[in-house]
Write an enzyme that holds these catalytic residues in place. Structure first.
Site, PDB file in Angstrom:
ATOM      1  N   GLU A   1      21.793  50.825  32.231  1.00 31.26           N
ATOM      2  CA  GLU A   1      20.687  50.912  31.286  1.00 31.26           C
ATOM      3  C   GLU A   1      20.815  52.237  30.547  1.00 31.26           C
ATOM      4  OE1 GLU A   1      15.955  51.257  30.441  1.00 31.26           O
ATOM      5  OE2 GLU A   1      16.921  52.431  31.981  1.00 31.26           O
TER       6      GLU A   1
ATOM      7  N   HIS B   1      15.724  59.791  39.147  1.00 21.33           N
ATOM      8  CA  HIS B   1      14.528  60.473  39.631  1.00 21.33           C
ATOM      9  C   HIS B   1      13.966  59.754  40.846  1.00 21.33           C
ATOM     10  CE1 HIS B   1      13.713  57.604  36.337  1.00 21.33           C
ATOM     11  NE2 HIS B   1      12.864  57.100  37.210  1.00 21.33           N
TER      12      HIS B   1
ATOM     13  N   ASP C   1      13.161  64.623  38.332  1.00 17.11           N
ATOM     14  CA  ASP C   1      14.587  64.289  38.256  1.00 17.11           C
ATOM     15  C   ASP C   1      15.345  64.890  39.440  1.00 17.11           C
ATOM     16  OD1 ASP C   1      14.020  63.259  35.703  1.00 17.11           O
ATOM     17  OD2 ASP C   1      15.977  63.903  34.946  1.00 17.11           O
TER      18      ASP C   1
ATOM     19  N   GLN D   1       7.607  61.652  38.319  1.00 16.56           N
ATOM     20  CA  GLN D   1       8.985  61.224  38.604  1.00 16.56           C
ATOM     21  C   GLN D   1       9.975  62.393  38.417  1.00 16.56           C
ATOM     22  OE1 GLN D   1       8.401  58.097  35.664  1.00 16.56           O
ATOM     23  NE2 GLN D   1       9.312  56.622  37.074  1.00 16.56           N
TER      24      GLN D   1
ATOM     25  N   ASP E   1      19.332  52.275  36.522  1.00 16.44           N
ATOM     26  CA  ASP E   1      18.250  52.696  35.626  1.00 16.44           C
ATOM     27  C   ASP E   1      18.573  54.050  34.994  1.00 16.44           C
ATOM     28  OD1 ASP E   1      15.338  52.298  34.902  1.00 16.44           O
ATOM     29  OD2 ASP E   1      15.173  54.227  35.915  1.00 16.44           O
TER      30      ASP E   1
ATOM     31  N   TYR F   1      20.832  60.357  31.862  1.00 14.74           N
ATOM     32  CA  TYR F   1      20.118  61.636  32.031  1.00 14.74           C
ATOM     33  C   TYR F   1      20.428  62.369  33.333  1.00 14.74           C
ATOM     34  CZ  TYR F   1      17.459  58.570  28.924  1.00 14.74           C
ATOM     35  OH  TYR F   1      17.097  57.683  27.949  1.00 14.74           O
TER      36      TYR F   1
END
Ligand code: GLC
Length: 543
Positions: A245, A106, A173, A171, A203, A207
């Site tokens: 992460e 994002h 995406d 934020q 990070d 997703y």
């Protein structure tokens, strides 16, 4: 005992630094790059290998910099791109490395891409983000920032549509189905890699891609993109590292290693709460269990293990009962909780008991993986639960007992956050300067632990075997690499424990206590008896 055949990150110890919180060189009350440079010798002396810095890019700081408004710059609070170049050089001059956060998923809503995207349907940037006429798509995706966000969709007046966001609504995406977005982020990587950075902590990688009817996590398309980035790295650079992460179960994170062609490293999240659980309950079972759920990973890939970081201590991967137990035990005050976690530092979690703090670290270092130390934990810093969100664990580093803990010359009111000055954890007591003088300080004991761990690559590279599993008051691990065997004995209770271990496979070897530099007798056929003091530990090598 340098291990020449393994990439550097395999046997590395990392140190996580929040530049804002570390050292302020210009007296504006906020830490900066020059401040960090002035403390590189301290980090070097700690014995670590690599610094991981939190995001330093221009940002409205709605998520402390994880909301990036420009991927090619440095936030003016921190300095300039030239300062950053100097930081890389000075880090390398000291034989250290440095990695930075790469926030792929994002941007900030202040990023020009998003501004253009929301206001101009004709622009190519419209398709840089995930827009929808309804907020009913991807209903199977969970909400991560549970305490603040009600939906992963937010309506944007300007666009007259909803945009997708897995974190704060500030934020949005990025749309990774768009090849241009993928290219943009590759360019971002190149910019910092060419400057000399040693890699990235990537990070929130699970997703990147959304698909209807799925959790929108760990999708095959997401892995394909990440593999592309890795390939790009391998073709163009040497000796760099990508650390994933993915706050998930080890079996899911395992996919992020690919066959050694995706990430070099991945965080092992769920072992972390179980270290607290083990020490809190005086019971090794949680560690036995989570390690039984941890698969082998490809050669030259490595787990990253940690006790704390800049976020809440996440309790996503424990049972409901365990979570309640953890909350009751470690976060009795609701202020100490955040989302599905606990927003406290290591030392207060372990009752400010140096025995438990060192035991937790020794336990961490006894496990396979590369440890990360969160700044301040090496001196036993406290937290401030009165600060908002995760800021209570991001307070100024405590260098000495002078005004502002030696962190800054600013007026105390101008500090980005107050220094810890509670009775128990005040900077007047807990600081680097006083601990350097004291051979028994947490800092000096941590340095010793790190040095011994680093000098014995068996910890990072070897396999492991649990021993004495029926006596769960202790955690007993036999680490093995080539012809080296090290026995890690940890007493998780407040009572003295006696262990009788069958070590007949190591017969006639001499036992050397690695931490105390003492030599014990030879192993015989009879079980060997060990006595371990409350919350104490030992590392014994068989020579
Ligand atoms: C990661 C970071 C966290 C941040 C989030 C969104 O989980 O560790 O601090 O808020 O990503 O970028």
């Amino acid at each position: 005992m340098a291990e020449k055949n393994h990439p550097w990150y395999m046997n590395a110890v990392f140190y996580e630094v929040h530049i804002r919180a570390f050292c302020d060189s210009d007296g504006d009350g906020k830490g900066d790059i020059q401040g960090l440079i002035s403390k590189l010798d301290y980090i070097k002396d700690l014995g670590v290998d690599c610094i991981w810095i939190l995001p330093i890019y221009p940002s409205p700081l709605r998520d402390d910099g994880y909301d990036i408004a420009d991927y090619y710059g440095v936030h003016p609070d921190y300095g300039t791109v030239d300062d950053f170049k100097q930081l890389i050089e000075e880090t390398h001059q000291r034989g250290l490395r440095i990695i930075a956060d790469l926030v792929l998923n994002h941007t900030s809503d202040q990023h020009p891409w998003f501004q253009e995207s929301r206001s101009n349907p004709e622009s190519k940037y419209r398709d840089y983000y995930v827009w929808s006429e309804t907020d009913q798509k991807y209903r199977d995706a969970r909400i991560i920032f549970l305490d603040t966000e009600k939906s992963n969709w937010t309506y944007d007046e300007k666009a007259g549509m909803y945009f997708w966001h897995r974190f704060y609504s500030s934020q949005p995406d990025l749309n990774y189905d768009n090849p241009e977005v993928r290219r943009e982020m590759r360019n971002v990587m190149d910019f910092w890699l060419e400057m000399g950075i040693d890699g990235f902590r990537a990070d929130a990688v699970p997703y990147l891609i959304e698909r209807e009817g799925t959790s929108c996590e760990n999708l095959a398309e997401t892995h394909a993109i990440l593999k592309e980035y890795r390939q790009h790295l391998d073709i163009n650079y040497e000796d760099k590292v990508l650390l994933a992460e993915a706050n998930q179960w080890p079996l899911d994170v395992w996919h992020y290693f690919g066959n050694g062609e995706e990430f070099h490293m991945g965080f092992h999240f769920p072992v972390m709460p179980r270290i607290y659980m083990a020490i809190g309950k005086g019971d090794a079972t949680p560690i036995h269990w989570i390690m039984s759920q941890t698969p082998e990973i490809p050669e030259n890939t490595q787990w990253c293990i940690f006790l704390r970081n800049h976020d809440e201590l996440t309790l996503e991967m424990v049972t409901e009962d365990e979570r309640q137990w953890m909350w009751n035990k470690f976060a009795p005050d609701p202020r100490m909780r955040l989302n599905l976690g606990i927003r406290r530092r290591l030392t207060p979690l372990l009752d400010n008991d140096p025995r438990k703090i060192l035991l937790a670290n020794a336990l961490l270092y006894s496990l396979p993986g590369a440890p990360i130390i969160y700044y301040g934990d090496e001196i036993g810093m406290g937290d401030n639960i009165w600060l908002f969100d995760r800021n209570g664990v991001r307070t100024p580093m405590q260098w000495d007992d002078s005004l502002n803990a030696g962190f800054s010359d600013a007026d105390p009111e101008d500090l980005y956050a107050p220094v810890i000055n509670s009775e128990e954890y005040s900077y007047k007591k807990v600081n680097v300067a006083s601990q350097i003088q004291d051979p028994d300080s947490i800092l000096n004991k941590m340095r010793h632990l790190i040095a011994v761990r680093k000098a014995n690559p068996v910890f990072a590279l070897g396999n492991y075997e649990f021993r004495s599993e029926e006596k769960t008051e202790c955690l007993v691990i036999l680490r093995h690499y080539k012809d080296v065997n090290v026995l890690c004995l940890m007493n998780l209770t407040d009572q003295k424990q006696t262990l009788n271990l069958d070590l007949s496979a190591l017969i006639n070897k001499r036992m050397v206590d690695l931490l105390k530099y003492e030599t014990y007798g030879m192993v015989q056929t009879d079980p060997v008896k060990f006595e371990v003091d409350p919350f104490d530990f030992a590392w014994i090598r068989f020579d």
